[in-house]
Design a protein around this motif. Structure first.
Motif, short mmCIF file in Angstrom:
data_model
loop_
_atom_site.label_atom_id
_atom_site.label_comp_id
_atom_site.label_asym_id
_atom_site.label_seq_id
_atom_site.Cartn_x
_atom_site.Cartn_y
_atom_site.Cartn_z
N TYR A 456 0.81 -1.22 0.00
CA TYR A 456 0.00 0.00 0.00
C TYR A 456 0.84 1.28 0.00
O TYR A 456 0.29 2.36 0.20
CB TYR A 456 -0.93 0.00 1.21
N ASN A 457 2.17 1.15 -0.23
CA ASN A 457 3.05 2.33 -0.12
C ASN A 457 2.74 3.10 1.17
O ASN A 457 2.57 4.32 1.17
CB ASN A 457 2.88 3.26 -1.34
N PHE A 458 2.66 2.36 2.25
CA PHE A 458 2.12 2.91 3.49
C PHE A 458 3.23 3.51 4.35
O PHE A 458 4.21 2.84 4.68
CB PHE A 458 1.41 1.78 4.25
N GLN A 459 3.06 4.79 4.72
CA GLN A 459 4.00 5.48 5.59
C GLN A 459 3.24 5.97 6.82
O GLN A 459 2.58 7.00 6.80
CB GLN A 459 4.65 6.66 4.86
N PRO A 460 3.27 5.20 7.92
CA PRO A 460 2.47 5.57 9.08
C PRO A 460 2.96 6.85 9.76
O PRO A 460 4.17 7.10 9.82
CB PRO A 460 2.63 4.36 10.01
N GLN A 461 2.01 7.64 10.26
CA GLN A 461 2.37 8.83 11.03
C GLN A 461 2.51 8.52 12.50
O GLN A 461 3.06 9.31 13.27
CB GLN A 461 1.31 9.92 10.83
N ALA A 462 2.01 7.34 12.91
CA ALA A 462 2.14 6.90 14.30
C ALA A 462 2.00 5.39 14.35
O ALA A 462 1.46 4.77 13.43
CB ALA A 462 1.08 7.56 15.17
N VAL A 463 2.50 4.79 15.43
CA VAL A 463 2.35 3.35 15.63
C VAL A 463 1.68 3.12 16.99
O VAL A 463 2.06 3.72 17.99
CB VAL A 463 3.71 2.61 15.55
N ALA A 464 0.65 2.27 16.98
CA ALA A 464 -0.07 1.92 18.21
C ALA A 464 0.37 0.54 18.66
O ALA A 464 0.54 -0.37 17.84
CB ALA A 464 -1.57 1.95 17.96
N CYS A 465 0.53 0.37 19.97
CA CYS A 465 0.97 -0.91 20.50
C CYS A 465 0.31 -1.16 21.85
O CYS A 465 -0.37 -0.29 22.40
CB CYS A 465 2.49 -0.95 20.67
N ASP A 466 0.51 -2.36 22.38
CA ASP A 466 -0.02 -2.69 23.70
C ASP A 466 0.74 -1.92 24.76
O ASP A 466 1.93 -1.60 24.61
CB ASP A 466 0.09 -4.19 23.94
N LEU A 467 0.05 -1.63 25.86
CA LEU A 467 0.66 -0.91 26.98
C LEU A 467 1.78 -1.69 27.64
O LEU A 467 2.67 -1.11 28.27
CB LEU A 467 -0.44 -0.59 28.01
N HIS A 468 1.76 -3.03 27.51
CA HIS A 468 2.78 -3.87 28.16
C HIS A 468 4.15 -3.60 27.55
O HIS A 468 4.36 -3.85 26.36
CB HIS A 468 2.42 -5.35 28.01
N PRO A 469 5.12 -3.11 28.31
CA PRO A 469 6.41 -2.72 27.73
C PRO A 469 7.28 -3.88 27.31
O PRO A 469 8.21 -3.71 26.51
CB PRO A 469 7.07 -1.94 28.88
N ASP A 470 6.99 -5.10 27.84
CA ASP A 470 7.86 -6.24 27.54
C ASP A 470 7.41 -7.06 26.34
O ASP A 470 8.10 -8.01 25.96
CB ASP A 470 7.95 -7.16 28.77
N TYR A 471 6.26 -6.74 25.77
CA TYR A 471 5.82 -7.48 24.59
C TYR A 471 6.78 -7.21 23.43
O TYR A 471 7.22 -6.06 23.22
CB TYR A 471 4.41 -7.07 24.19
N LEU A 472 7.07 -8.24 22.65
CA LEU A 472 7.94 -8.06 21.49
C LEU A 472 7.35 -7.05 20.51
O LEU A 472 8.07 -6.27 19.89
CB LEU A 472 8.15 -9.40 20.78
N SER A 473 6.02 -7.07 20.37
CA SER A 473 5.37 -6.14 19.45
C SER A 473 5.56 -4.70 19.92
O SER A 473 5.79 -3.79 19.11
CB SER A 473 3.88 -6.47 19.32
N SER A 474 5.47 -4.47 21.24
CA SER A 474 5.66 -3.12 21.79
C SER A 474 7.12 -2.67 21.61
O SER A 474 7.38 -1.51 21.27
CB SER A 474 5.28 -3.08 23.27
N GLN A 475 8.05 -3.59 21.82
CA GLN A 475 9.46 -3.24 21.63
C GLN A 475 9.77 -2.95 20.17
O GLN A 475 10.56 -2.05 19.85
CB GLN A 475 10.33 -4.39 22.16
N PHE A 476 9.13 -3.70 19.26
CA PHE A 476 9.29 -3.43 17.83
C PHE A 476 8.79 -2.03 17.50
O PHE A 476 9.44 -1.29 16.75
CB PHE A 476 8.51 -4.47 17.03
N ALA A 477 7.63 -1.65 18.07
CA ALA A 477 7.06 -0.33 17.81
C ALA A 477 8.00 0.78 18.24
O ALA A 477 8.13 1.82 17.56
CB ALA A 477 5.71 -0.21 18.52
N GLN A 478 8.69 0.57 19.35
CA GLN A 478 9.59 1.59 19.88
C GLN A 478 10.80 1.81 18.99
O GLN A 478 11.47 2.85 19.08
CB GLN A 478 10.03 1.20 21.29
N GLN A 479 11.10 0.85 18.12
CA GLN A 479 12.28 0.95 17.27
C GLN A 479 12.01 1.60 15.92
O GLN A 479 12.93 1.78 15.13
CB GLN A 479 12.86 -0.46 17.04
N LEU A 480 10.76 1.96 15.65
CA LEU A 480 10.40 2.46 14.32
C LEU A 480 10.75 3.94 14.11
O LEU A 480 10.75 4.42 12.97
CB LEU A 480 8.91 2.24 14.06
#
Length: 777
Positions: A456-480
Motif C-alpha cells: 500500500y506504499n504505506f508510511q504511518p504517522q504513528a504506531v499503536a501498541c499494547d501498553l505492556h512494555p515487555d511485549y515483542l510487538s511493543s518493543q518493535f514499535a519503539q524501534q520504528l
C-alpha cells in the motif's frame, strides 16, 4: 454524433479487484451498446462510458444491482461529462497512484471449476490449480497493487494459447482471470521425500500421496497459503504419531471431510453451519459431535483427534488439490497447520523440508510461490450468527471502515497476533500471525508488516501498541522512530468490538480475558469499562487475587486455584487435603507455594476472568495443567453441555468508597458455594452451569448499576453493552449474557467479523490511536 450523448465517469472503491469486476463492466457496457473503457487503479475501478443519458442511468443502476457476487462496493461516484467520441469499449491497462483498494481474500473453488476438475474430457481434468474470476488464490499471491497478473506470484507462468483465448473472451468466465492456468502452462505438483528427492510429479504424485495417507503416513501438503500436515483421521496410531512429532499434546486437530454428507454422519450441522462449510470463505467450523447416529459408523474419527472434546473443527475441501485428494481418499483427514507447535506455518518447499522433516514422511509440493502466509480461519456459530475466532483465509485482509483519515500502524497483542494499518477510513487487518513466542513467529510478524507497507506504499504517522512494555510487538514499535501510542489492552478490546459494530456514543464494555497490562500495574482481565467519545474509565472489575509464580501459573490452573483459595481462606486452604487442587501437588510443592503467598514472592495480583475460569476448573477437578491456551476454560464449558438450570451462586458488589475508584465484584460467596457443592457431591457439570450463570448475573448487575457507580450523567439512559475478550468465545456464557441483557432492555453487541480474542486487538489499537491524534489536534 447525437446531441443527447453524454460521458459518464464512475469511480468505484471497495473490494472490486480479483472478483471479475472489469469483465462484468465490459459485458454490461457491450450489452447496452455503450463505448468507453474500464481499468483497475490503486484506489479501485475507474470507468468511462458514452451513450444517451437514459442508457447511462440504466448502466449505473445495473452496476449496483448486478455486481459480481464476491465484490463489495464501499463507494460509487458518478460524474457526467462532455463526450470525447469513444468508438469501442475496452479494458485498459491498470494505473498506479495512492493505493487504497481492498485486496480480495482467497476464495474456495466454485461449482463451475469443480465440474471441470471432475470431467474426464475437460482439459483441466484433475488439474489442482484450476480457477476463474469467481474463485481461487487472491491475497496469498498478491505482491503489489493494482491486482494484475504481473503483480502476483503467477507472473512467471506464461499463458498458453488456449488460456490466453479464455482470458481475452468477453463471454468466458475466465475473461481477465489473473491466475488463469492449465496443465500445459500453469503450476505443477511434485512428490518429494524428506531429502527433497523427487518421487513423482503431476497426477502420479497425488495418487502416491493418497496411498501413503491410507497406509498411515503423515503427508506435508503445500496448499493455498502454506503447508498442511495430513493424516488419516480414523487411524488412532497415526494421529498419535502426528501429536508426538508435532509436539502438540492435547489441542484439537482440524479435520477436512470429502463431503458434507459425511460431516453430517459425525456431527450436528445446522443450516447456517452447512452454509459456512460450503461458502467461498470455507472456514473451519466448530461443530458438536453427534450423539445418535442415523446409521452405524464403521470407521469413526480417532479419539486422539480431539481428546475429551465434544466438538470437532471441520472444513470441506476449498482448493482443487484438496478436492482431488479427498475424492480419492473418501474419508476425513486431519488437516493441521504445517509447523511445529508455536511456530509459524511453512510456505516454501525448501523451508518445509528443513522444518517439517521430523514430522512428515513425504512432501507434496508445487511451484506456485506463496507471497502471504495464510492459515485456515475458524468460525463458531453464536446466537445464530457466525463469529470468527481466527481470521485468516477467506476473510483477511478485508477492511473495517471507520471515520478517520490518520495513517496508523497497529502491531497488535502478544498472543494470537494480527497487525493492522489504517488508510483513507479503511482499516486493513492482517491474517492471523500467531503467538509471538518464537523467533520464527516474530520474523513472520515483521515480514507481514513489511509486505503490507510495501503493498500500500504505506508510511504511518504513528504506531499503536499494547501498553505492556515487555511485549515483542511493543518493543518493535519503539524501534520504528515514529510517534508511539501505547493502548491499554482491554480498552483496545472494547474499541475493536465498537468499530466492528459501528457503535458511537457511550458504551459499557465488558472485557474478559486471561491477561492484560493494567494502568495500576496489576494484571487486568475481568474489566467493566465505560467508554466515552474520547476516553475510558474503569467502573468495576473482579476482585483481585495472587498468582503464585506469575506467568508460570498461566499454564497451571492448579496454581491459579491456590492463589484464589488463599485470597479467601488464607492458610486454612492447606488443610483441605481432599480438594482436587491440593492433590495435584506434592507436599513439598505446597510448602513452597505457602511460603510464596505468605511472603508475597512472585505473586502478582490479577482481576482476570480467564484465570477465574482456570481456578474453578482446577477446584472441581477438571484441569490441573494446561497444554494449550484456554484448555481449562474449554473443559469447564464442555462440562455443562446440554445441562439446563438457572441456579447460580451469590456474589457481592462492593461499591467504591472514594471518588474515581472502581466498584469490585467480590466472588468469595461464589467460591464458597462451589466448595459447598463439591462437599455435597454435586456434579462438575452442575457446578459449572451455576458458575457460568453467576458470571452472567454479574454482567447484568454491573450494567444496571453502572450509571450510579461513577455518577456520569452521559451514561444515564445508555443501553449499549459490548461483550469482548477471549472469554466470550464461550458459547454458553455469550449466548446467556446476550439473552439476559436483552431481557433487561439493554442492547448487547458482540464480535462476528473480528475475533473476540487478541486477534481483534490491532483494530482497537488503531481506533484508540486515531482518537488520541484527533484529541491532540
Amino acid at each position: 454524433m447525437s446531441d443527447n450523448r453524454q460521458r459518464l465517469r464512475v469511480t468505484i472503491r471497495g473490494v472490486v479487484q480479483g472478483v471479475g469486476f472489469r469483465p462484468f463492466i465490459c459485458r454490461l457496457a457491450t450489452d447496452l451498446g455503450l463505448q468507453g473503457w474500464v481499468n483497475n487503479s490503486a484506489q479501485g475501478v475507474l470507468i468511462e462510458v458514452e451513450g444517451s443519458r437514459e442508457q447511462l442511468e440504466i448502466f449505473f443502476q445495473r452496476i449496483k444491482q448486478e455486481k459480481p457476487p464476491h465484490s463489495i462496493i464501499q463507494s460509487i461516484e458518478p460524474v457526467f461529462l462532455d463526450v470525447i467520441g469513444y468508438t469501442k469499449f475496452e479494458i485498459r491497462h491498470s494505473i498506479d497512484g495512492d493505493k487504497t483498494v481492498a485486496i480480495l481474500p482467497d476464495l474456495a473453488t466454485c461449482a463451475d471449476c469443480l465440474r471441470e476438475i471432475f470431467t474426464p474430457t475437460n482439459r483441466r481434468y484433475r488439474y489442482p490449480f484450476t480457477n476463474c474470476t469467481n474463485c481461487g488464490p487472491r491475497f496469498s499471491i498478491v505482491e503489489a497493487l493494482p491486482y494484475d497478473r504481473f503483480n502476483t506470484t503467477m507472473k512467471n507462468f506464461v499463458m498458453c494459447d488456449a488460456c490466453q483465448a479464455e482470458y481475452e473472451d468477453k463471454s468466458d468466465r475466465r475473461f481477465h482471470a489473473q491466475p488463469n492456468a492449465c496443465p500445459q502452462c500453469g503450476p505443477h505438483l511434485e512428490l518429494w521425500d524428506r531429502d527433497g528427492k523427487i518421487l513423482a510429479s503431476g497426477d502420479s504424485a497425488v495418487l502416491m500421496v493418497v496411498d501413503a495417507i491410507r497406509e498411515g503416513k503423515i503427508a506435508a501438503i503445500k496448499g493455498l497459503g502454506g503447508f498442511q500436515l495430513m493424516v488419516d483421521a480414523r487411524n488412532q496410531e497415526a494421529v498419535q504419531q502426528l501429536r508426538y512429532r508435532k509436539q502438540r499434546q492435547q489441542k484439537p486437530f482440524a479435520l477436512m471431510y470429502p463431503t458434507l454428507e459425511l460431516v453430517k454422519e459425525h456431527c450436528q450441522v445446522s443450516e447456517l453451519e452447512a452454509q459456512l462449510l460450503r461458502s467461498p470463505e470455507s472456514p473451519i467450523v466448530l461443530l458438536q459431535k453427534s450423539k445418535i447416529f442415523k446409521k452405524p459408523l464403521h470407521e469413526p474419527i480417532a479419539s486422539a483427534v480431539a481428546p475429551g472434546n465434544p466438538y470437532l473443527g471441520v472444513m470441506l475441501p476449498y482448493t482443487p488439490l484438496h478436492h482431488v485428494l479427498l475424492a480419492d481418499l473418501g474419508f476425513p483427514v486431519v488437516a493441521t497447520s504445517g509447523n511445529l507447535t508455536d511456530e509459524p506455518i511453512c510456505t516454501h518447499e525448501f523451508e518445509a523440508i528443513q522444518r517439517l522433516r521430523s514430522i512428515a514422511d513425504i512432501f507434496l509440493i508445487h511451484n506456485r510461490p506463496i507471497h502471504q502466509p495464510v492459515d485456515d480461519s475458524i468460525v463458531r456459530v453464536i446466537m445464530e450468527s457466525p463469529t470468527v475466532l481466527r481470521r485468516a483465509r477467506g476473510y483477511a485482509p478485508l477492511p473495517i471502515i471507520i471515520n478517520t483519515k490518520s495513517q496508523i500502524l497497529a502491531v497488535g497483542a502478544h498472543l494470537k497476533n494480527t497487525i493492522a494499518i489504517s488508510i483513507n477510513q479503511q482499516i486493513f487487518i492482517s491474517q492471523h500471525i500467531g503467538d509471538l513466542e518464537t523467533a520464527l513467529t516474530f520474523d513472520t510478524f515483521k515480514k507481514i508488516i513489511k509486505n503490507l507497507r510495501k503493498t500500500y506504499n504505506f508510511q504511518p504517522q504513528a504506531v499503536a501498541c499494547d501498553l505492556h512494555p515487555d511485549y515483542l510487538s511493543s518493543q518493535f514499535a519503539q524501534q520504528l522512530g515514529i510517534p508511539i501510542i501505547p493502548v491499554q489492552h482491554h480498552y483496545a478490546h472494547v474499541l475493536s468490538c465498537m468499530a466492528e459494530n459501528q457503535l458511537t456514543g457511550t458504551v459499557l464494555g465488558i472485557a474478559w480475558d486471561g491477561t492484560g497490562y493494567g494502568l495500576d500495574g496489576t494484571i487486568w482481565g475481568g474489566e467493566f469499562l465505560l467508554i466515552t467519545e474520547t476516553s475510558f474509565q474503569r467502573v468495576a472489575h473482579l476482585r483481585t487475587f495472587p498468582l503464585p509464580g506469575g506467568d508460570k501459573a498461566i499454564k497451571q490452573p492448579r496454581r491459579v486455584a491456590i492463589g484464589l483459595l488463599y485470597e479467601c481462606l488464607g492458610d486454612a486452604l492447606f488443610e483441605m487435603r481432599e480438594l482436587a487442587t491440593l492433590q495435584a501437588f506434592s507436599a513439598q510443592e505446597l510448602s513452597i507455594l505457602s511460603t510464596m503467598l505468605k511472603k508475597n514472592l512472585n505473586t502478582p495480583l490479577t482481576s482476570s476472568a480467564g484465570r477465574l475460569f482456570d481456578a474453578i476448573a482446577s477446584i472441581i477437578g477438571l484441569c490441573q495443567q494446561s497444554t494449550f491456551e484456554g484448555q481449562a476454560a474449554m473443559e469447564l464449558e464442555f462440562a455443562l453441555l446440554d445441562l439446563k438450570t438457572d441456579e447460580r451462586y451469590k456474589f457481592n458488589l462492593l461499591k467504591p468508597t472514594k471518588a474515581n475508584m472502581p466498584a469490585i465484584v467480590d466472588w468469595s460467596y461464589l467460591l464458597q458455594g462451589v466448595l459447598n457443592d463439591i462437599c455435597s457431591g454435586l456434579s462438575s457439570g452442575h457446578i459449572s452451569a451455576k458458575f457460568h450463570n453467576t458470571l452472567v448475573e454479574i454482567i447484568v448487575a454491573i450494567a444496571q448499576s453502572a450509571s450510579s457507580l461513577r455518577d456520569i450523567a452521559k451514561y444515564v439512559g445508555e443501553k449499549q453493552i459490548v461483550l469482548t475478550g477471549g472469554c466470550f468465545q464461550n458459547l454458553y456464557l455469550t449466548e446467556r449474557a446476550i439473552r439476559r441483557l436483552r431481557e433487561e432492555d439493554f442492547l448487547p453487541y458482540w464480535h462476528q467479523k473480528i475475533p473476540p480474542n487478541d486477534g481483534g486487538i490491532a483494530l482497537g489499537q488503531i481506533v484508540a490511536a486515531s482518537r488520541e491524534l484527533i484529541n491532540n489536534g
